[in-house]
Enzyme design. Structure first.
Site, PDB file in Angstrom:
ATOM      1  N   ALA A  88       0.785  -1.236   0.000  1.00 36.90           N
ATOM      2  CA  ALA A  88       0.000   0.000   0.000  1.00 36.90           C
ATOM      3  C   ALA A  88       0.817   1.287   0.000  1.00 36.90           C
ATOM      4  O   ALA A  88       0.249   2.373   0.057  1.00 36.90           O
ATOM      5  CB  ALA A  88      -0.898   0.004   1.243  1.00 36.90           C
ATOM      6  N   THR A 122       3.485   2.529  -2.113  1.00 31.85           N
ATOM      7  CA  THR A 122       4.003   3.204  -3.309  1.00 31.85           C
ATOM      8  C   THR A 122       3.199   2.720  -4.525  1.00 31.85           C
ATOM      9  O   THR A 122       2.410   1.774  -4.419  1.00 31.85           O
ATOM     10  CB  THR A 122       5.500   2.878  -3.553  1.00 31.85           C
ATOM     11  OG1 THR A 122       5.662   1.463  -3.583  1.00 31.85           O
ATOM     12  CG2 THR A 122       6.412   3.458  -2.489  1.00 31.85           C
ATOM     13  N   PHE A 177       6.230  -2.966   3.264  1.00 33.68           N
ATOM     14  CA  PHE A 177       7.519  -3.311   3.864  1.00 33.68           C
ATOM     15  C   PHE A 177       8.461  -2.154   3.599  1.00 33.68           C
ATOM     16  O   PHE A 177       9.052  -2.064   2.529  1.00 33.68           O
ATOM     17  CB  PHE A 177       8.045  -4.593   3.214  1.00 33.68           C
ATOM     18  CG  PHE A 177       8.937  -5.413   4.102  1.00 33.68           C
ATOM     19  CD1 PHE A 177       9.283  -4.988   5.368  1.00 33.68           C
ATOM     20  CD2 PHE A 177       9.424  -6.643   3.667  1.00 33.68           C
ATOM     21  CE1 PHE A 177      10.094  -5.756   6.194  1.00 33.68           C
ATOM     22  CE2 PHE A 177      10.241  -7.416   4.487  1.00 33.68           C
ATOM     23  CZ  PHE A 177      10.565  -6.979   5.744  1.00 33.68           C
ATOM     24  N   TYR A 206       0.680  -6.814 -15.805  1.00 30.24           N
ATOM     25  CA  TYR A 206       1.092  -6.050 -16.988  1.00 30.24           C
ATOM     26  C   TYR A 206       1.286  -7.025 -18.135  1.00 30.24           C
ATOM     27  O   TYR A 206       1.736  -8.153 -17.927  1.00 30.24           O
ATOM     28  CB  TYR A 206       2.405  -5.292 -16.695  1.00 30.24           C
ATOM     29  CG  TYR A 206       2.848  -4.435 -17.855  1.00 30.24           C
ATOM     30  CD1 TYR A 206       2.097  -3.318 -18.224  1.00 30.24           C
ATOM     31  CD2 TYR A 206       3.979  -4.759 -18.609  1.00 30.24           C
ATOM     32  CE1 TYR A 206       2.478  -2.544 -19.302  1.00 30.24           C
ATOM     33  CE2 TYR A 206       4.366  -3.974 -19.686  1.00 30.24           C
ATOM     34  CZ  TYR A 206       3.607  -2.875 -20.032  1.00 30.24           C
ATOM     35  OH  TYR A 206       3.966  -2.108 -21.097  1.00 30.24           O
ATOM     36  N   TYR A 218       9.273  -9.400 -20.835  1.00 29.74           N
ATOM     37  CA  TYR A 218       8.188  -9.304 -19.863  1.00 29.74           C
ATOM     38  C   TYR A 218       7.173 -10.452 -20.000  1.00 29.74           C
ATOM     39  O   TYR A 218       7.251 -11.442 -19.283  1.00 29.74           O
ATOM     40  CB  TYR A 218       7.498  -7.928 -19.919  1.00 29.74           C
ATOM     41  CG  TYR A 218       6.763  -7.665 -18.636  1.00 29.74           C
ATOM     42  CD1 TYR A 218       7.316  -6.878 -17.631  1.00 29.74           C
ATOM     43  CD2 TYR A 218       5.547  -8.284 -18.370  1.00 29.74           C
ATOM     44  CE1 TYR A 218       6.671  -6.710 -16.410  1.00 29.74           C
ATOM     45  CE2 TYR A 218       4.894  -8.128 -17.158  1.00 29.74           C
ATOM     46  CZ  TYR A 218       5.449  -7.334 -16.185  1.00 29.74           C
ATOM     47  OH  TYR A 218       4.818  -7.187 -14.968  1.00 29.74           O
ATOM     48  N   THR A 241       7.653   3.340 -11.601  1.00 29.17           N
ATOM     49  CA  THR A 241       7.652   3.000 -10.176  1.00 29.17           C
ATOM     50  C   THR A 241       9.007   2.361  -9.880  1.00 29.17           C
ATOM     51  O   THR A 241       9.771   2.067 -10.796  1.00 29.17           O
ATOM     52  CB  THR A 241       6.542   1.969  -9.805  1.00 29.17           C
ATOM     53  OG1 THR A 241       6.831   0.741 -10.459  1.00 29.17           O
ATOM     54  CG2 THR A 241       5.158   2.445 -10.178  1.00 29.17           C
TER      55      THR A 241
HETATM   56  P1  NAD Z   1       6.012  -0.604  -6.211  1.00 26.30           P
HETATM   57  O1  NAD Z   1       7.434  -1.038  -6.138  1.00 26.30           O
HETATM   58  O2  NAD Z   1       5.721   0.846  -6.355  1.00 26.30           O
HETATM   59  O3  NAD Z   1       5.198  -1.104  -4.901  1.00 26.30           O
HETATM   60  C1  NAD Z   1       5.416  -2.320  -4.297  1.00 26.30           C
HETATM   61  C2  NAD Z   1       4.713  -2.381  -2.941  1.00 26.30           C
HETATM   62  O4  NAD Z   1       4.943  -3.699  -2.398  1.00 26.30           O
HETATM   63  C3  NAD Z   1       5.226  -1.387  -1.892  1.00 26.30           C
HETATM   64  O5  NAD Z   1       4.140  -0.931  -1.119  1.00 26.30           O
HETATM   65  C4  NAD Z   1       6.142  -2.252  -1.009  1.00 26.30           C
HETATM   66  O6  NAD Z   1       6.295  -1.798   0.327  1.00 26.30           O
HETATM   67  C5  NAD Z   1       5.376  -3.549  -1.048  1.00 26.30           C
HETATM   68  N1  NAD Z   1       6.180  -4.721  -0.697  1.00 26.30           N
HETATM   69  C6  NAD Z   1       7.236  -5.250  -1.368  1.00 26.30           C
HETATM   70  N2  NAD Z   1       7.673  -6.368  -0.725  1.00 26.30           N
HETATM   71  C7  NAD Z   1       6.870  -6.529   0.348  1.00 26.30           C
HETATM   72  C8  NAD Z   1       6.793  -7.492   1.383  1.00 26.30           C
HETATM   73  N3  NAD Z   1       7.612  -8.544   1.443  1.00 26.30           N
HETATM   74  N4  NAD Z   1       5.846  -7.343   2.335  1.00 26.30           N
HETATM   75  C9  NAD Z   1       4.990  -6.278   2.311  1.00 26.30           C
HETATM   76  N5  NAD Z   1       4.996  -5.358   1.336  1.00 26.30           N
HETATM   77  C10 NAD Z   1       5.928  -5.489   0.378  1.00 26.30           C
HETATM   78  O7  NAD Z   1       5.367  -1.470  -7.369  1.00 26.30           O
HETATM   79  P2  NAD Z   1       4.228  -1.213  -8.464  1.00 26.30           P
HETATM   80  O8  NAD Z   1       4.891  -0.900  -9.746  1.00 26.30           O
HETATM   81  O9  NAD Z   1       3.140  -0.339  -7.944  1.00 26.30           O
HETATM   82  O10 NAD Z   1       3.692  -2.703  -8.615  1.00 26.30           O
HETATM   83  C11 NAD Z   1       2.559  -3.193  -7.961  1.00 26.30           C
HETATM   84  C12 NAD Z   1       1.865  -4.205  -8.854  1.00 26.30           C
HETATM   85  O11 NAD Z   1       1.456  -3.543 -10.059  1.00 26.30           O
HETATM   86  C13 NAD Z   1       2.792  -5.361  -9.295  1.00 26.30           C
HETATM   87  O12 NAD Z   1       2.051  -6.540  -9.329  1.00 26.30           O
HETATM   88  C14 NAD Z   1       3.192  -4.936 -10.699  1.00 26.30           C
HETATM   89  O13 NAD Z   1       3.538  -6.033 -11.516  1.00 26.30           O
HETATM   90  C15 NAD Z   1       1.898  -4.290 -11.174  1.00 26.30           C
HETATM   91  N6  NAD Z   1       2.063  -3.400 -12.360  1.00 26.30           N
HETATM   92  C16 NAD Z   1       3.039  -2.456 -12.390  1.00 26.30           C
HETATM   93  C17 NAD Z   1       3.184  -1.688 -13.547  1.00 26.30           C
HETATM   94  C18 NAD Z   1       4.254  -0.635 -13.651  1.00 26.30           C
HETATM   95  O14 NAD Z   1       4.501  -0.147 -14.758  1.00 26.30           O
HETATM   96  N7  NAD Z   1       4.890  -0.253 -12.572  1.00 26.30           N
HETATM   97  C19 NAD Z   1       2.322  -1.866 -14.633  1.00 26.30           C
HETATM   98  C20 NAD Z   1       1.307  -2.805 -14.539  1.00 26.30           C
HETATM   99  C21 NAD Z   1       1.188  -3.588 -13.386  1.00 26.30           C
END
Ligand code: NAD
Length: 403
Positions: A48, A50, A73, A224, A234, A274
């Site tokens: 939650a 980032t 985390f 994604y 990917y 991100t």
């Molecule tokens: P991010 O790195 O911004 O966020 C990751 C989150 O996971 C953070 O809140 C972090 O604290 C938490 N986290 C990581 N390890 C943890 C653990 N062991 N315990 C508790 N919390 C933990 O990532 P994001 O880009 O927002 O990705 C989130 C989802 O969205 C992923 O499934 C990603 O594949 C998907 N996604 C991302 C994109 C992109 O372009 N960034 C596009 C489509 C889908």
């Protein structure tokens, strides 16, 4: 402490509390401008702090007036080091939410562990009764399996054959060729164990066994797919295998949730900047080109625009938009428009270190990257001393009221 960005490869090792506050506040204001909608009441966001998870927490709270429990985390600051951006974001989020009278509690620790699931369950039982929306938005390089204690590490590699293609060192502005050897079977298995659907199912199974899922429960995980250009690394690579597993988990969860008339769905989101996406080879260059084209077209979106649209037009609309043939929600629709992808495919071969600034929106990519860490925010004085130690109100020891 005067806090400046310190870039190491594709990460920044510092974060700015006032800048992170501003960045969260901007997302909150975006949702407020769109007004209220009838949405979830009691929300658990796993991941939650980032990116897409933080945006989901903000939309739930400021769009639907929901109560949220956020699991993440993140690292607290000490005398020498700033906290991680997700720590500052969560402090800002809680402050803004409680200022407007909303319930917001956070749990910092390993979401893959049984201990964290039990802590979340205790809080849900005490403060919600039951939860009606669970967002699963973890992006992690490793997972310790809660039962076997085996450590799994995820890799970003192609499968079957080496990948050779263009990538960028975003901060040096160097466009270069990269070759990545294919993953071993072991590496594929590990990546699926970290980023696949096993832990999502464990969360749902555990909360169901504790009778904490409300009738009509929705649960959404993010994925994604992307265009052909990135498929080798990917969609058809190790991370893609994990995302296939996430979809299988959604199908299984849909069976399990039938008695509650619940729904598990995978939302395919747009590529955004991100910490997770910055780590993937090829993707930052693709994102820089994508941003250029989508900004020119007026269709550019970041996390908050994507998730606001997801909640209002798919998850909680009176007549929600259709899923694709495989059952995915596609809020990557604007990214995947044919004309957008055709333009990217045409420009891609021409991009070099010399013309990358004019052919792509690398400047926009960098700006977004700095903003992830609270830098480059207008109105923040980056030259003044400030205390890096910031409390997340619900985690502050004197206010510790865990059940
Ligand atoms: P991010 O790195 O911004 O966020 C990751 C989150 O996971 C953070 O809140 C972090 O604290 C938490 N986290 C990581 N390890 C943890 C653990 N062991 N315990 C508790 N919390 C933990 O990532 P994001 O880009 O927002 O990705 C989130 C989802 O969205 C992923 O499934 C990603 O594949 C998907 N996604 C991302 C994109 C992109 O372009 N960034 C596009 C489509 C889908």
């Amino acid at each position: 402490m005067i806090i400046q960005p310190k870039i190491r490869g594709f990460i920044c090792t510092t974060a700015h509390p006032a800048g992170c506050f501003k960045a969260v506040e901007e997302q909150v204001n975006y949702v407020k401008r769109h007004g209220k909608f009838t949405g979830p009441r009691n929300v658990l966001v796993i991941g939650a702090s980032t990116g897409y998870g933080l945006a989901s927490r903000i939309v739930s709270t400021f769009g639907a007036s929901a109560k949220t429990i956020g699991v993440f985390f993140e690292k607290e600051a000490d005398e020498k080091r700033t906290a991680s951006p997700g720590w500052y974001n969560s402090a800002a989020f809680e402050q803004l939410a409680t200022r407007d009278g909303y319930y917001a509690k956070s749990l910092n620790g390993d979401a893959y562990s049984q201990e964290m699931k039990e802590k979340a369950a205790a809080l849900i039982r005490r403060d919600f009764g039951q939860v009606d929306l669970i967002i699963y938005s973890l992006a992690s390089p490793r997972r310790i399996h809660p039962l076997t204690k085996e450590t799994y590490s995820s890799v970003l590699k192609p499968i079957g054959a080496p990948f050779a293609g263009k990538t960028i060192d975003a901060f040096r502005g160097e466009v270069k060729e990269v070759t990545i050897e294919p993953a071993t079977d072991e590496e594929i298995k590990h990546t699926v164990a970290v980023m696949g659907g096993d832990d999502w199912m464990m969360w749902l199974d555990y909360l169901a066994s504790e009778n904490l899922l409300a009738k009509g429960i929705k649960t959404v995980a993010y994925s994604y797919l992307g265009p052909m250009l990135t498929h080798a690394i990917y969609k058809n690579g190790t991370i893609g295998k994990a995302k296939e597993d996430l979809k299988l988990a959604a199908d299984k969860l849909n069976q399990k949730l039938k008695t509650l008339q619940g729904e598990a769905v995978v939302s395919v989101d747009k590529a955004v900047v991100t910490q997770a996406s910055a780590a993937i080879p090829v993707v930052p260059l693709y994102i820089s080109l994508l941003f250029k084209i989508m900004k020119a077209k007026g269709t550019h979106e970041g996390c908050i625009e994507q998730i606001d649209r997801l909640f209002r037009t798919y998850l909680y609309a009176d007549k929600s938009l259709p899923r694709d043939a495989e059952g995915f929600i596609r809020i990557d629709d604007r990214e995947m428009q044919e004309d957008v992808q055709q333009q990217i495919a045409a420009i891609w071969p021409q991009v070099t270190s010399e013309n990358v600034m004019s052919l792509t929106d690398l400047a926009g990519y960098r700006d977004d990257f700095y903003k992830l860490f609270g830098f480059n925010m207008a109105g923040v004085d980056y030259d003044s001393e400030l205390d890096p130690v910031v409390n997340i109100p619900s985690l502050a020891p004197e206010k510790e009221d865990m059940p």
